[in-house]
Design an enzyme around this catalytic site. Structure first.
Site, PDB file in Angstrom:
ATOM      1  N   SER A   1      10.853  -3.614  -4.820  1.00  0.00           N
ATOM      2  CA  SER A   1       9.703  -2.864  -5.348  1.00  0.00           C
ATOM      3  C   SER A   1       9.949  -2.399  -6.767  1.00  0.00           C
ATOM      4  O   SER A   1      10.930  -1.689  -7.027  1.00  0.00           O
ATOM      5  CB  SER A   1       9.432  -1.603  -4.517  1.00  0.00           C
ATOM      6  OG  SER A   1       9.455  -1.895  -3.167  1.00  0.00           O
TER       7      SER A   1
ATOM      8  N   HIS B   1       3.908  -5.696  -5.855  1.00  0.00           N
ATOM      9  CA  HIS B   1       4.672  -6.929  -5.642  1.00  0.00           C
ATOM     10  C   HIS B   1       3.790  -8.087  -6.101  1.00  0.00           C
ATOM     11  O   HIS B   1       2.737  -8.323  -5.519  1.00  0.00           O
ATOM     12  CB  HIS B   1       5.001  -7.125  -4.157  1.00  0.00           C
ATOM     13  CG  HIS B   1       6.005  -6.147  -3.640  1.00  0.00           C
ATOM     14  ND1 HIS B   1       7.254  -6.520  -3.216  1.00  0.00           N
ATOM     15  CD2 HIS B   1       5.949  -4.810  -3.503  1.00  0.00           C
ATOM     16  CE1 HIS B   1       7.918  -5.445  -2.831  1.00  0.00           C
ATOM     17  NE2 HIS B   1       7.146  -4.394  -2.988  1.00  0.00           N
TER      18      HIS B   1
ATOM     19  N   HIS C   1       7.987  -7.851   3.875  1.00  0.00           N
ATOM     20  CA  HIS C   1       8.568  -6.771   4.675  1.00  0.00           C
ATOM     21  C   HIS C   1       8.142  -6.878   6.130  1.00  0.00           C
ATOM     22  O   HIS C   1       7.041  -7.334   6.433  1.00  0.00           O
ATOM     23  CB  HIS C   1       8.102  -5.410   4.135  1.00  0.00           C
ATOM     24  CG  HIS C   1       8.542  -5.119   2.743  1.00  0.00           C
ATOM     25  ND1 HIS C   1       7.805  -5.471   1.637  1.00  0.00           N
ATOM     26  CD2 HIS C   1       9.665  -4.519   2.269  1.00  0.00           C
ATOM     27  CE1 HIS C   1       8.438  -5.094   0.540  1.00  0.00           C
ATOM     28  NE2 HIS C   1       9.577  -4.509   0.892  1.00  0.00           N
TER      29      HIS C   1
ATOM     30  N   TYR D   1       7.379  -4.315   7.905  1.00  0.00           N
ATOM     31  CA  TYR D   1       6.276  -3.369   8.150  1.00  0.00           C
ATOM     32  C   TYR D   1       4.912  -3.936   7.759  1.00  0.00           C
ATOM     33  O   TYR D   1       3.879  -3.398   8.150  1.00  0.00           O
ATOM     34  CB  TYR D   1       6.522  -2.026   7.434  1.00  0.00           C
ATOM     35  CG  TYR D   1       6.565  -2.083   5.936  1.00  0.00           C
ATOM     36  CD1 TYR D   1       5.419  -2.253   5.174  1.00  0.00           C
ATOM     37  CD2 TYR D   1       7.777  -1.980   5.266  1.00  0.00           C
ATOM     38  CE1 TYR D   1       5.469  -2.319   3.795  1.00  0.00           C
ATOM     39  CE2 TYR D   1       7.838  -2.035   3.892  1.00  0.00           C
ATOM     40  CZ  TYR D   1       6.677  -2.217   3.156  1.00  0.00           C
ATOM     41  OH  TYR D   1       6.730  -2.288   1.793  1.00  0.00           O
ATOM     42  N   GLU D   2       4.911  -5.010   6.991  1.00  0.00           N
ATOM     43  CA  GLU D   2       3.627  -5.640   6.648  1.00  0.00           C
ATOM     44  C   GLU D   2       3.079  -6.441   7.825  1.00  0.00           C
ATOM     45  O   GLU D   2       1.940  -6.912   7.773  1.00  0.00           O
ATOM     46  CB  GLU D   2       3.798  -6.590   5.470  1.00  0.00           C
ATOM     47  CG  GLU D   2       4.137  -5.918   4.163  1.00  0.00           C
ATOM     48  CD  GLU D   2       4.414  -6.940   3.072  1.00  0.00           C
ATOM     49  OE1 GLU D   2       3.464  -7.352   2.395  1.00  0.00           O
ATOM     50  OE2 GLU D   2       5.581  -7.351   2.923  1.00  0.00           O
TER      51      GLU D   2
ATOM     52  N   ALA E   1      14.627  -0.826  -3.536  1.00  0.00           N
ATOM     53  CA  ALA E   1      14.471   0.602  -3.801  1.00  0.00           C
ATOM     54  C   ALA E   1      14.643   1.282  -2.452  1.00  0.00           C
ATOM     55  O   ALA E   1      14.116   0.806  -1.449  1.00  0.00           O
ATOM     56  CB  ALA E   1      13.079   0.871  -4.356  1.00  0.00           C
TER      57      ALA E   1
ATOM     58  N   MET F   1      13.690  -0.179   3.907  1.00  0.00           N
ATOM     59  CA  MET F   1      12.852  -0.972   4.817  1.00  0.00           C
ATOM     60  C   MET F   1      12.937  -2.471   4.550  1.00  0.00           C
ATOM     61  O   MET F   1      12.019  -3.219   4.893  1.00  0.00           O
ATOM     62  CB  MET F   1      11.386  -0.530   4.688  1.00  0.00           C
ATOM     63  CG  MET F   1      11.156   0.962   4.868  1.00  0.00           C
ATOM     64  SD  MET F   1       9.434   1.393   4.553  1.00  0.00           S
ATOM     65  CE  MET F   1       9.572   3.177   4.329  1.00  0.00           C
ATOM     66  N   SER F   2      14.028  -2.910   3.938  1.00  0.00           N
ATOM     67  CA  SER F   2      14.103  -4.340   3.599  1.00  0.00           C
ATOM     68  C   SER F   2      15.550  -4.814   3.672  1.00  0.00           C
ATOM     69  O   SER F   2      16.367  -4.223   4.371  1.00  0.00           O
ATOM     70  CB  SER F   2      13.553  -4.555   2.188  1.00  0.00           C
ATOM     71  OG  SER F   2      14.396  -3.933   1.234  1.00  0.00           O
TER      72      SER F   2
ATOM     73  N   ASN G   1      14.905   8.146  -4.493  1.00  0.00           N
ATOM     74  CA  ASN G   1      14.667   9.530  -4.036  1.00  0.00           C
ATOM     75  C   ASN G   1      15.766   9.875  -3.050  1.00  0.00           C
ATOM     76  O   ASN G   1      16.417   8.972  -2.522  1.00  0.00           O
ATOM     77  CB  ASN G   1      13.303   9.609  -3.322  1.00  0.00           C
ATOM     78  CG  ASN G   1      13.200   8.612  -2.172  1.00  0.00           C
ATOM     79  OD1 ASN G   1      12.899   7.426  -2.398  1.00  0.00           O
ATOM     80  ND2 ASN G   1      13.484   9.053  -0.963  1.00  0.00           N
TER      81      ASN G   1
ATOM     82  N   HIS H   1       5.387   7.806  -2.640  1.00  0.00           N
ATOM     83  CA  HIS H   1       5.528   6.492  -3.268  1.00  0.00           C
ATOM     84  C   HIS H   1       5.482   6.633  -4.797  1.00  0.00           C
ATOM     85  O   HIS H   1       6.120   5.864  -5.509  1.00  0.00           O
ATOM     86  CB  HIS H   1       4.426   5.564  -2.752  1.00  0.00           C
ATOM     87  CG  HIS H   1       4.584   4.140  -3.203  1.00  0.00           C
ATOM     88  ND1 HIS H   1       5.724   3.398  -2.932  1.00  0.00           N
ATOM     89  CD2 HIS H   1       3.774   3.332  -3.915  1.00  0.00           C
ATOM     90  CE1 HIS H   1       5.588   2.187  -3.462  1.00  0.00           C
ATOM     91  NE2 HIS H   1       4.423   2.119  -4.063  1.00  0.00           N
TER      92      HIS H   1
HETATM   93  N1  HPA Z   1      13.225   5.595   2.875  1.00  0.00           N
HETATM   94  C1  HPA Z   1      12.933   4.328   3.125  1.00  0.00           C
HETATM   95  N2  HPA Z   1      12.565   3.465   2.188  1.00  0.00           N
HETATM   96  C2  HPA Z   1      12.474   3.916   0.930  1.00  0.00           C
HETATM   97  C3  HPA Z   1      12.763   5.246   0.596  1.00  0.00           C
HETATM   98  C4  HPA Z   1      13.160   6.132   1.639  1.00  0.00           C
HETATM   99  O1  HPA Z   1      13.442   7.324   1.427  1.00  0.00           O
HETATM  100  N3  HPA Z   1      12.574   5.354  -0.750  1.00  0.00           N
HETATM  101  C5  HPA Z   1      12.196   4.137  -1.199  1.00  0.00           C
HETATM  102  N4  HPA Z   1      12.140   3.253  -0.192  1.00  0.00           N
END
Ligand code: HPA
Length: 271
Positions: A30, A61, A83, A85-86, A113, A211-212, A235, A246
């Protein structure tokens, strides 16, 4: 169609479009897709033009392959990944990795990320992935094994190439970057984790949550690709800062992407 037949069809189209020798595959997470814009003599192929490729749905993306030369290496970059989750199947998430292998790549660089759960990290840190924990509840190798591609029971003892880690650390030092190291834990998403899940992640040995990455790395090791993984901690994970958004992920990515790009390019030059 079998995997081998699908790959043949994909390769035939890519060769016709001008994709020839490939040394290294790049999977750009991302907001990190900009790196592909520095590829010289670029051949750009939107995913929808590639037979058997899934279609990306996430904003931010671009959804295309970029082929060409970067720091003297023949690369093929994914600008936008798929992903879980998609709603994509694990099989389609890892298909591009298999295409990279089929095109002749010996290695991939996987980036993402993610959130930091190691208390010594801060948002904006870069982390070299040493190992991962698959907490996605799925594995891309479930089902019939394609023996021509890799073994039924792949050994993940050295999934993240030790030599590449040494090279990346040396590059970071030369570039004066404070590169963290750690374990990436893959969650299914699309929710960010709960604070309790983040405490759990830390207790079981994770330094970052995302998540990847996990599916692609498993498929890469399966087919004998060497792997380098780099995370951008956008973060601190849930419960470690006031709240998550996000927008913050995007902001941090924009702030750190120059360092990220230099680290990847200089490392690429040496692998
Ligand atoms: N958790 C999961 N996926 C993420 C995060 C997070 O805190 N930040 C960016 N992608």
């Amino acid at each position: 169609m079998s995997l081998i037949e699908r790959l043949e069809e994909t390769k035939r189209t890519l060769r016709l479009i001008g994709v020839h020798e490939v040394e290294v595959g790049l999977i750009l997470g991302s907001g990190l897709g900009e790196l592909a814009e520095e590829i010289e003599n670029a051949v750009i192929i939107p995913y929808e033009q590639i037979p058997n490729f899934p279609i990306s749905t996430v904003t931010g993306h671009a959804g295309r392959l970029v082929y060409g030369t970067l720091r003297g290496k023949k690369v093929i970059a994914m600008q936008g990944r798929f992903h879980y989750y998609e709603g994509h199947t694990m099989d389609s998430i890892v298909y591009p990795v298999r295409v990279m292998k089929d095109l002749g790549a010996h290695s991939i660089i996987v980036t993402n990320a993610c959130g930091g759960c190691n208390e010594s990290f801060v948002a904006g840190d870069l982390m070299l992935i040493q190992d991962h924990i698959n907490f996605m509840g799925a594995n891309p190798l479930v089902g019939k094994n394609e023996d021509a591609f890799g073994p039924r029971f792949p050994d993940l003892s050295h999934a993240y190439d030790a030599e590449y880690q040494i090279i990346t650390k040396a590059v970071a030092e030369e570039l004066n970057l404070n590169l963290k190291e750690g374990v990436y834990m893959g969650f299914r998403g699309p929710t960010y984790e709960t604070p309790a899940e983040v405490r759990f992640a830390r207790i079981v040995g994770a330094d970052a949550v995302g998540m990847s990455t996990v599916p692609e790395v498993i498929a890469a090791v399966h087919c004998g690709l060497r792997v380098l993984g780099i995370s951008l901690i956008t973060n601190m994970a849930a419960g470690m800062q006031a709240n998550l958004s996000h927008d913050e992920v995007i902001e941090t990515t924009n702030r750190v992407k120059v360092q990220f790009k230099s680290l990847v390019k200089e490392t690429l030059n040496r692998i």
